[in-house]
Design a protein around this motif. Structure first.
Motif, PDB file in Angstrom:
ATOM      1  N   LEU A 122      38.285  89.161 118.960  1.00  0.00           N
ATOM      2  CA  LEU A 122      38.685  88.380 120.226  1.00  0.00           C
ATOM      3  C   LEU A 122      39.654  87.915 119.673  1.00  0.00           C
ATOM      4  CD1 LEU A 122      35.341  86.826 120.352  1.00  0.00           C
ATOM      5  CD2 LEU A 122      36.000  88.278 122.278  1.00  0.00           C
ATOM      6  N   VAL A 123      40.437  86.690 118.410  1.00  0.00           N
ATOM      7  CA  VAL A 123      41.181  86.695 118.675  1.00  0.00           C
ATOM      8  C   VAL A 123      42.309  87.070 118.630  1.00  0.00           C
ATOM      9  CG1 VAL A 123      42.795  86.126 116.501  1.00  0.00           C
ATOM     10  CG2 VAL A 123      39.797  84.898 116.479  1.00  0.00           C
ATOM     11  N   TYR A 124      42.491  88.531 118.304  1.00  0.00           N
ATOM     12  CA  TYR A 124      43.679  89.618 118.366  1.00  0.00           C
ATOM     13  C   TYR A 124      43.653  89.521 120.810  1.00  0.00           C
ATOM     14  CZ  TYR A 124      45.501  94.026 119.541  1.00  0.00           C
ATOM     15  OH  TYR A 124      47.262  94.999 120.157  1.00  0.00           O
ATOM     16  N   LEU A 125      42.489  89.736 121.266  1.00  0.00           N
ATOM     17  CA  LEU A 125      42.873  89.841 122.775  1.00  0.00           C
ATOM     18  C   LEU A 125      43.431  88.341 123.072  1.00  0.00           C
ATOM     19  CD1 LEU A 125      39.416  91.774 123.194  1.00  0.00           C
ATOM     20  CD2 LEU A 125      41.082  92.300 123.683  1.00  0.00           C
ATOM     21  N   ASN A 126      43.115  87.448 122.730  1.00  0.00           N
ATOM     22  CA  ASN A 126      43.662  85.497 122.899  1.00  0.00           C
ATOM     23  C   ASN A 126      45.340  85.758 122.452  1.00  0.00           C
ATOM     24  OD1 ASN A 126      43.052  83.063 123.788  1.00  0.00           O
ATOM     25  ND2 ASN A 126      43.877  82.694 121.684  1.00  0.00           N
ATOM     26  N   ARG A 127      45.309  86.203 121.598  1.00  0.00           N
ATOM     27  CA  ARG A 127      46.822  86.133 120.838  1.00  0.00           C
ATOM     28  C   ARG A 127      47.783  87.722 122.250  1.00  0.00           C
ATOM     29  NH1 ARG A 127      46.679  87.949 115.925  1.00  0.00           N
ATOM     30  NH2 ARG A 127      45.646  86.136 115.588  1.00  0.00           N
ATOM     31  N   THR A 128      46.599  88.658 121.535  1.00  0.00           N
ATOM     32  CA  THR A 128      47.477  89.579 123.038  1.00  0.00           C
ATOM     33  C   THR A 128      47.699  89.353 124.226  1.00  0.00           C
ATOM     34  OG1 THR A 128      45.776  91.265 122.778  1.00  0.00           O
ATOM     35  CG2 THR A 128      47.531  91.627 121.673  1.00  0.00           C
ATOM     36  N   THR A 129      46.785  88.262 125.220  1.00  0.00           N
ATOM     37  CA  THR A 129      46.181  88.551 126.378  1.00  0.00           C
ATOM     38  C   THR A 129      47.558  87.222 126.785  1.00  0.00           C
ATOM     39  OG1 THR A 129      44.726  87.197 125.924  1.00  0.00           O
ATOM     40  CG2 THR A 129      44.165  89.771 126.692  1.00  0.00           C
ATOM     41  N   HIS A 130      48.558  86.353 125.636  1.00  0.00           N
ATOM     42  CA  HIS A 130      49.271  85.445 126.018  1.00  0.00           C
ATOM     43  C   HIS A 130      50.301  85.493 125.963  1.00  0.00           C
ATOM     44  CE1 HIS A 130      45.037  83.140 126.806  1.00  0.00           C
ATOM     45  NE2 HIS A 130      45.549  82.401 127.398  1.00  0.00           N
ATOM     46  N   PRO A 131      51.309  85.991 126.095  1.00  0.00           N
ATOM     47  CA  PRO A 131      52.516  86.608 126.112  1.00  0.00           C
ATOM     48  C   PRO A 131      53.406  85.470 125.941  1.00  0.00           C
ATOM     49  CG  PRO A 131      52.547  88.110 127.956  1.00  0.00           C
ATOM     50  CD  PRO A 131      51.048  87.190 127.484  1.00  0.00           C
ATOM     51  N   SER A 132      54.397  85.053 125.256  1.00  0.00           N
ATOM     52  CA  SER A 132      55.281  84.050 124.819  1.00  0.00           C
ATOM     53  C   SER A 132      56.734  84.290 125.789  1.00  0.00           C
ATOM     54  CB  SER A 132      55.684  84.132 123.486  1.00  0.00           C
ATOM     55  OG  SER A 132      56.414  84.348 123.137  1.00  0.00           O
ATOM     56  N   LEU A 133      56.819  83.133 126.337  1.00  0.00           N
ATOM     57  CA  LEU A 133      57.744  82.917 127.535  1.00  0.00           C
ATOM     58  C   LEU A 133      58.837  81.740 126.655  1.00  0.00           C
ATOM     59  CD1 LEU A 133      58.895  85.537 130.124  1.00  0.00           C
ATOM     60  CD2 LEU A 133      58.058  83.782 132.032  1.00  0.00           C
ATOM     61  N   THR A 134      59.908  82.139 126.018  1.00  0.00           N
ATOM     62  CA  THR A 134      60.807  81.676 126.523  1.00  0.00           C
ATOM     63  C   THR A 134      62.071  81.055 126.348  1.00  0.00           C
ATOM     64  OG1 THR A 134      59.496  81.648 123.997  1.00  0.00           O
ATOM     65  CG2 THR A 134      61.493  80.732 123.240  1.00  0.00           C
ATOM     66  N   ARG A 182      51.982  85.439 135.147  1.00  0.00           N
ATOM     67  CA  ARG A 182      51.861  84.859 136.105  1.00  0.00           C
ATOM     68  C   ARG A 182      51.794  83.466 136.622  1.00  0.00           C
ATOM     69  NH1 ARG A 182      48.716  87.383 138.750  1.00  0.00           N
ATOM     70  NH2 ARG A 182      49.553  88.995 140.019  1.00  0.00           N
ATOM     71  N   ASP A 183      51.600  82.632 135.464  1.00  0.00           N
ATOM     72  CA  ASP A 183      51.366  81.283 134.946  1.00  0.00           C
ATOM     73  C   ASP A 183      52.644  80.694 134.695  1.00  0.00           C
ATOM     74  OD1 ASP A 183      49.033  81.056 136.794  1.00  0.00           O
ATOM     75  OD2 ASP A 183      47.570  81.052 134.837  1.00  0.00           O
ATOM     76  N   GLU A 184      52.805  81.336 133.624  1.00  0.00           N
ATOM     77  CA  GLU A 184      54.069  80.489 133.357  1.00  0.00           C
ATOM     78  C   GLU A 184      55.635  81.142 133.893  1.00  0.00           C
ATOM     79  OE1 GLU A 184      54.733  79.906 129.465  1.00  0.00           O
ATOM     80  OE2 GLU A 184      52.610  79.447 129.985  1.00  0.00           O
ATOM     81  N   LEU A 185      55.930  81.935 134.576  1.00  0.00           N
ATOM     82  CA  LEU A 185      56.886  82.641 135.571  1.00  0.00           C
ATOM     83  C   LEU A 185      56.559  81.342 136.418  1.00  0.00           C
ATOM     84  CD1 LEU A 185      56.992  86.425 135.809  1.00  0.00           C
ATOM     85  CD2 LEU A 185      58.353  84.450 134.634  1.00  0.00           C
ATOM     86  N   HIS A 186      55.119  81.185 137.196  1.00  0.00           N
ATOM     87  CA  HIS A 186      55.216  80.220 138.120  1.00  0.00           C
ATOM     88  C   HIS A 186      55.578  78.419 137.712  1.00  0.00           C
ATOM     89  CE1 HIS A 186      53.662  77.855 141.396  1.00  0.00           C
ATOM     90  NE2 HIS A 186      53.076  77.412 140.379  1.00  0.00           N
ATOM     91  N   GLU A 187      55.414  77.892 136.557  1.00  0.00           N
ATOM     92  CA  GLU A 187      55.440  76.425 135.841  1.00  0.00           C
ATOM     93  C   GLU A 187      57.303  76.856 135.685  1.00  0.00           C
ATOM     94  OE1 GLU A 187      54.098  74.251 135.865  1.00  0.00           O
ATOM     95  OE2 GLU A 187      52.375  74.903 135.908  1.00  0.00           O
ATOM     96  N   ALA A 188      57.803  77.758 135.333  1.00  0.00           N
ATOM     97  CA  ALA A 188      59.343  77.977 135.229  1.00  0.00           C
ATOM     98  C   ALA A 188      60.511  77.855 136.287  1.00  0.00           C
ATOM     99  CB  ALA A 188      59.958  79.633 133.993  1.00  0.00           C
ATOM    100  N   ARG A 189      59.744  78.163 137.704  1.00  0.00           N
ATOM    101  CA  ARG A 189      60.151  78.247 138.919  1.00  0.00           C
ATOM    102  C   ARG A 189      59.704  76.645 139.307  1.00  0.00           C
ATOM    103  NH1 ARG A 189      57.924  83.230 140.145  1.00  0.00           N
ATOM    104  NH2 ARG A 189      56.029  82.116 141.391  1.00  0.00           N
ATOM    105  N   LYS A 190      58.982  76.378 139.127  1.00  0.00           N
ATOM    106  CA  LYS A 190      58.706  75.243 139.523  1.00  0.00           C
ATOM    107  C   LYS A 190      59.677  73.563 138.737  1.00  0.00           C
ATOM    108  CE  LYS A 190      54.390  71.818 139.914  1.00  0.00           C
ATOM    109  NZ  LYS A 190      52.741  71.626 139.801  1.00  0.00           N
ATOM    110  N   SER A 191      59.641  74.263 136.896  1.00  0.00           N
ATOM    111  CA  SER A 191      60.807  73.397 137.308  1.00  0.00           C
ATOM    112  C   SER A 191      61.239  73.054 137.466  1.00  0.00           C
ATOM    113  CB  SER A 191      60.152  73.059 134.972  1.00  0.00           C
ATOM    114  OG  SER A 191      61.589  75.153 135.626  1.00  0.00           O
ATOM    115  N   VAL A 192      62.035  73.816 137.844  1.00  0.00           N
ATOM    116  CA  VAL A 192      63.783  73.795 138.607  1.00  0.00           C
ATOM    117  C   VAL A 192      63.921  74.508 139.327  1.00  0.00           C
ATOM    118  CG1 VAL A 192      66.146  73.610 138.069  1.00  0.00           C
ATOM    119  CG2 VAL A 192      64.887  73.837 135.720  1.00  0.00           C
TER     120      VAL A 192
END
Length: 295
Positions: A122-134, A182-192
């Motif tokens: 479960l810890v591994y799945l949580n880590r892999t399903t949340h790739p970072s967008l820096t 998808r949520d991370e990309l949406h936030e990136a567009r929404k910020s600027v």
């Protein structure tokens, strides 16, 4: 384990008693100097000798003595240094350690091991399903203009291009990570909102499946509808091959996919709005110091 398994298989056909082992017995054997599995054979032979020779006397051995011996051996099996290292190094691994430890005290040992494996999964799945967008930018202090995270240089003034966002993806793009991405990309567009062009650096994408590829196609379409473009660069061969085989490169736009980041920035810069570049104070790209996008 192999020896016990073979003996139990053979014993099933010969009316033998099932064999078993214990951590305490193995621990005592090891503390006594055992180094090979043959030590278990000698201990079994000695145990038979004890049963045949002094079994009546063993009845007078206080159970508290044996319990004390088992506690001493069990205490020696606990690696406190490793536990402290795990707790300091990773909260996820520390959680798995705690869950497994509590499970060994509350339920049977074999099921406790299963609980620990499940917690680790479960810890591994949580880590892999949340790739970072820096968000990243070229480092002005580096002659090679290496990339640095925006958060590390934001205190030095305007550091991001007002028209082009650079995002580094660290993690696999598969069906389990699509919603988070998808949520991370949406936030990136929404910020600027006025920053319409987006460059994804895919050096950290080790794996992509059809769901991840379809996400890139959808994001490319949304970006075009907003008046900009989605670009990709530094894709690994296995990632580019899947996009090629599935026809996703054509949907994204072959002219929007580049081998290297420098090539991508050079090509994208020529497509930016020169009017906005005239009043820009960031000037983060090498191209900004020489010419405007229109030449």
């Amino acid at each position: 384990f192999i020896g016990q398994g073979l003996s139990n298989i053979v014993g099933a056909f010969t009316s033998a008693c099932p064999s078993s082992g214990s951590f305490n017995r193995s621990g005592i054997n090891y503390e006594a100097g055992a180094r090979t599995p043959l030590a278990a054979v000698f201990s079994a032979v000695l145990l038979v000798a004890v049963l045949l020779a002094v079994a009546p006397l063993a009845a007078y051995l206080p159970l508290a003595v044996m319990a004390g011996l088992l506690f001493v051996v069990a205490w020696g099996l606990i690696d406190f240094a490793a536990m402290r290292r795990i707790v300091r190094a990773s909260r996820g691994d520390a959680l798995v350690l705690a869950v497994t430890f509590v499970s060994t005290l509350a339920i049977q040992l074999e099921f406790a091991i299963f609980v620990g494996v499940l917690a680790s999964l479960l810890v591994y799945l949580n880590r892999t399903t949340h790739p970072s967008l820096t968000p990243i930018v070229p480092d002005r202090m580096s002659p090679q203009r290496r990339s640095v995270a925006v958060a590390d240089v934001r205190a030095h003034g305007p550091v991001e291009c007002p028209q082009l966002a650079l995002l580094r993806v660290d993690g696999s793009l598969f069906f389990g990570a699509v919603e988070h991405m998808r949520d991370e990309l949406h936030e990136a567009r929404k910020s600027v909102p006025e920053r319409r062009h987006l460059l994804l650096i895919g050096r950290g994408i080790n794996f992509i499946d059809v769901a991840g590829a379809e996400l890139l196609v959808q994001e490319a379409k949304l970006t075009r509808e907003a008046g900009g473009m989605l670009y990709l660069c530094n894709l690994k061969p296995q990632v580019r091959d899947l996009l090629e085989r599935g026809g996703f490169l054509d949907a994204i736009g072959r002219d929007c996919v580049f081998e290297a980041k420098d090539d991508a920035i050079r090509a994208i810069y020529a497509r930016l709005d020169s009017t906005r570049c005239r009043s820009c104070e960031a000037r983060i790209f090498i191209e900004c110091a020489a010419t405007l996008p229109d030449g």
